[in-house]
Design a protein around this motif. Structure first.
Motif, PDB file in Angstrom:
ATOM      1  N   ALA A 174      75.743  82.199  32.134  1.00 33.94           N
ATOM      2  CA  ALA A 174      75.391  81.246  31.071  1.00 33.94           C
ATOM      3  C   ALA A 174      74.156  80.501  31.557  1.00 33.94           C
ATOM      4  O   ALA A 174      74.231  79.780  32.550  1.00 33.94           O
ATOM      5  CB  ALA A 174      76.548  80.293  30.817  1.00 33.94           C
TER       6      ALA A 174
ATOM      7  N   ALA B  49      85.947  63.165  34.591  1.00 37.30           N
ATOM      8  CA  ALA B  49      86.243  62.925  36.015  1.00 37.30           C
ATOM      9  C   ALA B  49      85.653  61.605  36.521  1.00 37.30           C
ATOM     10  O   ALA B  49      85.681  60.596  35.823  1.00 37.30           O
ATOM     11  CB  ALA B  49      85.758  64.109  36.838  1.00 37.30           C
TER      12      ALA B  49
ATOM     13  N   HIS C  18      76.382  66.955  35.230  1.00 29.74           N
ATOM     14  CA  HIS C  18      76.919  66.042  34.205  1.00 29.74           C
ATOM     15  C   HIS C  18      76.193  64.692  34.254  1.00 29.74           C
ATOM     16  O   HIS C  18      75.853  64.119  33.226  1.00 29.74           O
ATOM     17  CB  HIS C  18      78.398  65.748  34.481  1.00 29.74           C
TER      18      HIS C  18
ATOM     19  N   ALA D 161      78.623  77.315  40.557  1.00 29.99           N
ATOM     20  CA  ALA D 161      77.670  76.283  40.101  1.00 29.99           C
ATOM     21  C   ALA D 161      77.956  75.013  40.907  1.00 29.99           C
ATOM     22  O   ALA D 161      77.686  74.967  42.109  1.00 29.99           O
ATOM     23  CB  ALA D 161      77.785  76.093  38.604  1.00 29.99           C
ATOM     24  N   GLY D 162      78.565  73.995  40.285  1.00 28.06           N
ATOM     25  CA  GLY D 162      78.878  72.764  41.027  1.00 28.06           C
ATOM     26  C   GLY D 162      80.068  72.918  41.964  1.00 28.06           C
ATOM     27  O   GLY D 162      80.278  72.108  42.868  1.00 28.06           O
ATOM     28  N   GLY D 163      80.876  73.941  41.705  1.00 27.57           N
ATOM     29  CA  GLY D 163      82.045  74.199  42.555  1.00 27.57           C
ATOM     30  C   GLY D 163      83.196  73.222  42.354  1.00 27.57           C
ATOM     31  O   GLY D 163      84.213  73.306  43.039  1.00 27.57           O
ATOM     32  N   GLN D 164      83.078  72.322  41.385  1.00 24.86           N
ATOM     33  CA  GLN D 164      84.096  71.266  41.220  1.00 24.86           C
ATOM     34  C   GLN D 164      85.377  71.784  40.573  1.00 24.86           C
ATOM     35  O   GLN D 164      86.424  71.138  40.660  1.00 24.86           O
ATOM     36  CB  GLN D 164      83.527  70.100  40.398  1.00 24.86           C
ATOM     37  N   SER D 165      85.306  72.934  39.944  1.00 24.40           N
ATOM     38  CA  SER D 165      86.511  73.569  39.408  1.00 24.40           C
ATOM     39  C   SER D 165      86.817  74.842  40.172  1.00 24.40           C
ATOM     40  O   SER D 165      87.977  75.115  40.503  1.00 24.40           O
ATOM     41  CB  SER D 165      86.334  73.897  37.920  1.00 24.40           C
ATOM     42  N   LEU D 166      85.782  75.628  40.463  1.00 22.21           N
ATOM     43  CA  LEU D 166      86.013  76.940  41.090  1.00 22.21           C
ATOM     44  C   LEU D 166      86.614  76.797  42.494  1.00 22.21           C
ATOM     45  O   LEU D 166      87.578  77.514  42.832  1.00 22.21           O
ATOM     46  CB  LEU D 166      84.695  77.721  41.157  1.00 22.21           C
TER      47      LEU D 166
ATOM     48  N   ALA E 164      89.158  69.755  29.037  1.00 24.00           N
ATOM     49  CA  ALA E 164      87.806  69.280  29.358  1.00 24.00           C
ATOM     50  C   ALA E 164      87.125  68.764  28.088  1.00 24.00           C
ATOM     51  O   ALA E 164      87.377  69.259  26.987  1.00 24.00           O
ATOM     52  CB  ALA E 164      86.987  70.407  29.975  1.00 24.00           C
ATOM     53  N   GLU E 165      86.264  67.785  28.291  1.00 24.11           N
ATOM     54  CA  GLU E 165      85.632  67.120  27.157  1.00 24.11           C
ATOM     55  C   GLU E 165      84.513  67.961  26.521  1.00 24.11           C
ATOM     56  O   GLU E 165      84.367  68.010  25.291  1.00 24.11           O
ATOM     57  CB  GLU E 165      85.017  65.776  27.603  1.00 24.11           C
TER      58      GLU E 165
ATOM     59  N   VAL F 133      80.286  83.325  39.471  1.00 24.15           N
ATOM     60  CA  VAL F 133      79.183  82.373  39.623  1.00 24.15           C
ATOM     61  C   VAL F 133      79.723  81.101  40.273  1.00 24.15           C
ATOM     62  O   VAL F 133      80.788  80.604  39.905  1.00 24.15           O
ATOM     63  CB  VAL F 133      78.601  82.028  38.226  1.00 24.15           C
TER      64      VAL F 133
ATOM     65  N   TYR G 292      92.264  63.907  33.794  1.00 25.43           N
ATOM     66  CA  TYR G 292      92.136  64.678  32.564  1.00 25.43           C
ATOM     67  C   TYR G 292      92.914  63.946  31.462  1.00 25.43           C
ATOM     68  O   TYR G 292      93.931  63.300  31.726  1.00 25.43           O
ATOM     69  CB  TYR G 292      92.701  66.087  32.747  1.00 25.43           C
TER      70      TYR G 292
ATOM     71  N   THR H  32      78.392  70.782  36.802  1.00 23.74           N
ATOM     72  CA  THR H  32      77.400  71.058  35.758  1.00 23.74           C
ATOM     73  C   THR H  32      78.093  71.115  34.393  1.00 23.74           C
ATOM     74  O   THR H  32      79.250  71.551  34.290  1.00 23.74           O
ATOM     75  CB  THR H  32      76.706  72.412  36.009  1.00 23.74           C
TER      76      THR H  32
HETATM   77  C1  LIG Z   1      89.312  65.701  40.701  1.00 22.74           C
HETATM   78  C2  LIG Z   1      88.609  66.362  39.559  1.00 22.74           C
HETATM   79  C3  LIG Z   1      88.711  65.807  38.293  1.00 22.74           C
HETATM   80  C4  LIG Z   1      88.075  66.404  37.226  1.00 22.74           C
HETATM   81  N1  LIG Z   1      88.209  65.839  35.992  1.00 22.74           N
HETATM   82  C5  LIG Z   1      87.597  66.399  34.935  1.00 22.74           C
HETATM   83  C6  LIG Z   1      87.713  65.840  33.628  1.00 22.74           C
HETATM   84  O1  LIG Z   1      88.331  64.795  33.419  1.00 22.74           O
HETATM   85  N2  LIG Z   1      87.100  66.491  32.609  1.00 22.74           N
HETATM   86  C7  LIG Z   1      86.383  67.650  32.803  1.00 22.74           C
HETATM   87  O2  LIG Z   1      85.845  68.208  31.842  1.00 22.74           O
HETATM   88  N3  LIG Z   1      86.242  68.182  34.017  1.00 22.74           N
HETATM   89  C8  LIG Z   1      86.822  67.598  35.075  1.00 22.74           C
HETATM   90  N4  LIG Z   1      86.677  68.167  36.321  1.00 22.74           N
HETATM   91  C9  LIG Z   1      85.896  69.427  36.436  1.00 22.74           C
HETATM   92  C10 LIG Z   1      84.401  69.162  36.543  1.00 22.74           C
HETATM   93  O3  LIG Z   1      83.905  68.622  35.347  1.00 22.74           O
HETATM   94  C11 LIG Z   1      83.647  70.480  36.856  1.00 22.74           C
HETATM   95  O4  LIG Z   1      82.428  70.125  37.368  1.00 22.74           O
HETATM   96  C12 LIG Z   1      83.375  71.422  35.704  1.00 22.74           C
HETATM   97  O5  LIG Z   1      84.516  71.733  35.004  1.00 22.74           O
HETATM   98  C13 LIG Z   1      82.829  72.769  36.219  1.00 22.74           C
HETATM   99  O6  LIG Z   1      81.515  72.631  36.551  1.00 22.74           O
HETATM  100  P1  LIG Z   1      80.982  73.194  37.926  1.00 22.74           P
HETATM  101  O7  LIG Z   1      79.501  73.196  37.821  1.00 22.74           O
HETATM  102  O8  LIG Z   1      81.574  72.433  39.045  1.00 22.74           O
HETATM  103  O9  LIG Z   1      81.483  74.715  37.893  1.00 22.74           O
HETATM  104  P2  LIG Z   1      82.143  75.610  39.025  1.00 22.74           P
HETATM  105  O10 LIG Z   1      83.334  74.950  39.592  1.00 22.74           O
HETATM  106  O11 LIG Z   1      81.106  76.075  39.982  1.00 22.74           O
HETATM  107  O12 LIG Z   1      82.583  76.856  38.124  1.00 22.74           O
HETATM  108  C14 LIG Z   1      83.659  76.767  37.224  1.00 22.74           C
HETATM  109  C15 LIG Z   1      83.859  78.123  36.545  1.00 22.74           C
HETATM  110  O13 LIG Z   1      82.794  78.392  35.652  1.00 22.74           O
HETATM  111  C16 LIG Z   1      82.043  79.542  36.066  1.00 22.74           C
HETATM  112  N5  LIG Z   1      80.636  79.195  35.900  1.00 22.74           N
HETATM  113  C17 LIG Z   1      80.024  78.035  36.271  1.00 22.74           C
HETATM  114  N6  LIG Z   1      78.753  78.032  35.894  1.00 22.74           N
HETATM  115  C18 LIG Z   1      78.541  79.224  35.260  1.00 22.74           C
HETATM  116  C19 LIG Z   1      77.412  79.798  34.631  1.00 22.74           C
HETATM  117  N7  LIG Z   1      76.246  79.159  34.568  1.00 22.74           N
HETATM  118  N8  LIG Z   1      77.550  81.030  34.077  1.00 22.74           N
HETATM  119  C20 LIG Z   1      78.739  81.691  34.139  1.00 22.74           C
HETATM  120  N9  LIG Z   1      79.845  81.184  34.707  1.00 22.74           N
HETATM  121  C21 LIG Z   1      79.741  79.967  35.267  1.00 22.74           C
HETATM  122  C22 LIG Z   1      82.434  79.784  37.516  1.00 22.74           C
HETATM  123  O14 LIG Z   1      82.311  81.151  37.879  1.00 22.74           O
HETATM  124  C23 LIG Z   1      83.872  79.318  37.517  1.00 22.74           C
HETATM  125  O15 LIG Z   1      84.707  80.303  36.991  1.00 22.74           O
HETATM  126  C24 LIG Z   1      87.289  67.585  37.421  1.00 22.74           C
HETATM  127  C25 LIG Z   1      87.159  68.132  38.700  1.00 22.74           C
HETATM  128  C26 LIG Z   1      87.807  67.542  39.761  1.00 22.74           C
HETATM  129  C27 LIG Z   1      87.657  68.150  41.130  1.00 22.74           C
END
Ligand SMILES: Cc1cc2nc3c(=O)[nH]c(=O)nc-3n(C[C@H](O)[C@H](O)[C@H](O)COP(=O)(O)OP(=O)(O)OC[C@H]3O[C@@H](n4cnc5c(N)ncnc54)[C@H](O)[C@@H]3O)c2cc1C
Length: 309
Positions: free
Chosen positions: A168, A103, A79, A32-37, A124-125, A30, A194, A112
């Motif tokens: 999810a 972040a 978020h 979502a926001g792509g910020q971790s993936l 992560a928090e 999946v 982090y 998200t």
């Molecule tokens: C520079 C930087 C600093 C950061 N600092 C922090 C921090 O201090 N604390 C913190 O908590 N986070 C931090 N993050 C991460 C940020 O909070 C992400 O947004 C979050 O962890 C993942 O959300 P996302 O929507 O971007 O998920 P994505 O990156 O799109 O997905 C992350 C993972 O979750 C899975 N996934 C996502 N949504 C679903 C769903 N609905 N159902 C099933 N699987 C799913 C994806 O397949 C992937 O494996 C940081 C990111 C960056 C780039």
């Protein structure tokens, strides 16, 4: 580095997304926001062959509503939206108290909260917050839907119990019951990093201003978010007679953090002590400021597994 090649899918309904996840199974992920993936893929720590982008599914996954149970957060709630939601702040203040440490605002605008839970990063928090509040994640697949308690949802560092074909769709952050106060803080090297160590606290008081419960959960201390129940140390004690050094010492004694390039285990233990001492006091004082009537409030209605409207 760029990500490995993948096939991009942009389903227009959740049903279509679930079909794609079922079809591609372990080869699909999946987006979502792509910020971790995306960073993880760019670092070649993951190379899914198929990305199922859920960002067009706002109608079905963008809901956020607060009721007697707490805040029901859809998978596409960013978020930043959750952080600024007034109803969530009133019912479940711990959510906003923690989110402001996630972040930077630009990342919170895209990332998200449910995605953060699915990512299951011990630093992560929000996994810690969900666990401390006793919340759950609602997962859906072509096989059906299930609500997964936080205690069962996180199974390892960066690992949830979601099956490959499960999406999810929402999470419930329950509202604490009664006369409660919460607090969250963390220590980072630079703002937005982090946490070296973070802590969330929930305290409850009765009408006589004596503590009825005190719970802590920590960030970046263990592989899985855990609740440390300190109630036996404080139950029946007036909110201003609690020995917060004793409370924090319990936490220092029970945690077993790992050392890494950012901090030694001893330093992390010390941070857990310092944060607990400060935040248990803060949470108890906030509980005092809450209306005494809240102590008589009846328990919320049973949880439902439905996605938020
Ligand atoms: C520079 C930087 C600093 C950061 N600092 C922090 C921090 O201090 N604390 C913190 O908590 N986070 C931090 N993050 C991460 C940020 O909070 C992400 O947004 C979050 O962890 C993942 O959300 P996302 O929507 O971007 O998920 P994505 O990156 O799109 O997905 C992350 C993972 O979750 C899975 N996934 C996502 N949504 C679903 C769903 N609905 N159902 C099933 N699987 C799913 C994806 O397949 C992937 O494996 C940081 C990111 C960056 C780039």
């Amino acid at each position: 580095m760029k990500t490995p090649k993948f096939t991009y899918h942009a389903p227009r309904t959740v049903a279509e997304a679930l079909d794609l996840l079922a079809e591609h199974d372990a080869d699909g992920k999946v987006l979502a926001g792509g910020q971790s993936l995306i960073p993880v893929m760019a670092m070649r720590l993951a190379s899914p062959a198929h990305l199922v982008d859920i960002n067009h599914l706002t109608d079905e996954l963008g809901g956020l509503h607060v009721d007697a149970e707490g805040a029901h957060v859809g998978a596409l709630v960013r978020h930043s939206r959750l952080e600024s939601d007034a109803a969530t702040a009133r019912a479940v203040p711990l959510v906003g108290q923690a989110l402001r440490h996630v972040a930077h605002p630009t990342i919170r605008n895209r990332g998200t909260t449910v995605g953060s839970l699915a990512h299951a990063d011990p630093s992560a928090e929000m996994p810690t917050v969900l666990t401390l509040l006793g919340g759950h994640v609602v997962a859906r697949s072509v096989r059906g839907e299930r609500a997964i308690e936080a205690a069962d949802f996180f199974v390892g560092p960066m690992e949830s119990c979601l099956a490959y074909d499960e999406l999810a769709v929402s999470a419930l952050f329950p509202a604490p019951v009664g006369r409660f106060g919460t607090a969250f803080d963390e220590i980072t090297r630079r703002h937005g990093d982090y946490a070296l160590c973070g802590a969330g606290v929930v305290a409850t008081l009765d009408e006589a201003e004596q503590l009825t419960s005190l719970k802590v959960s920590l960030v970046s201390i263990s592989d899985l978010p855990e609740v440390i129940d300190l109630t036996d140390l404080v139950q029946g004690t007036a909110y201003d007679e609690v020995d917060h050094d004793v409370v924090a010492q319990r936490v220092r004694d029970v945690v077993d953090p790992a050392a890494d390039i950012h901090a030694s285990a001893d330093f992390r233990r010390h941070l857990a002590f310092v944060l607990t001492r400060r935040l248990t006091r803060e949470a108890a004082e906030r509980a005092l400021a809450a209306s005494p009537d809240a102590a008589d409030a009846s328990a919320p209605s049973p949880r439902t597994a439905g996605a938020p409207s």
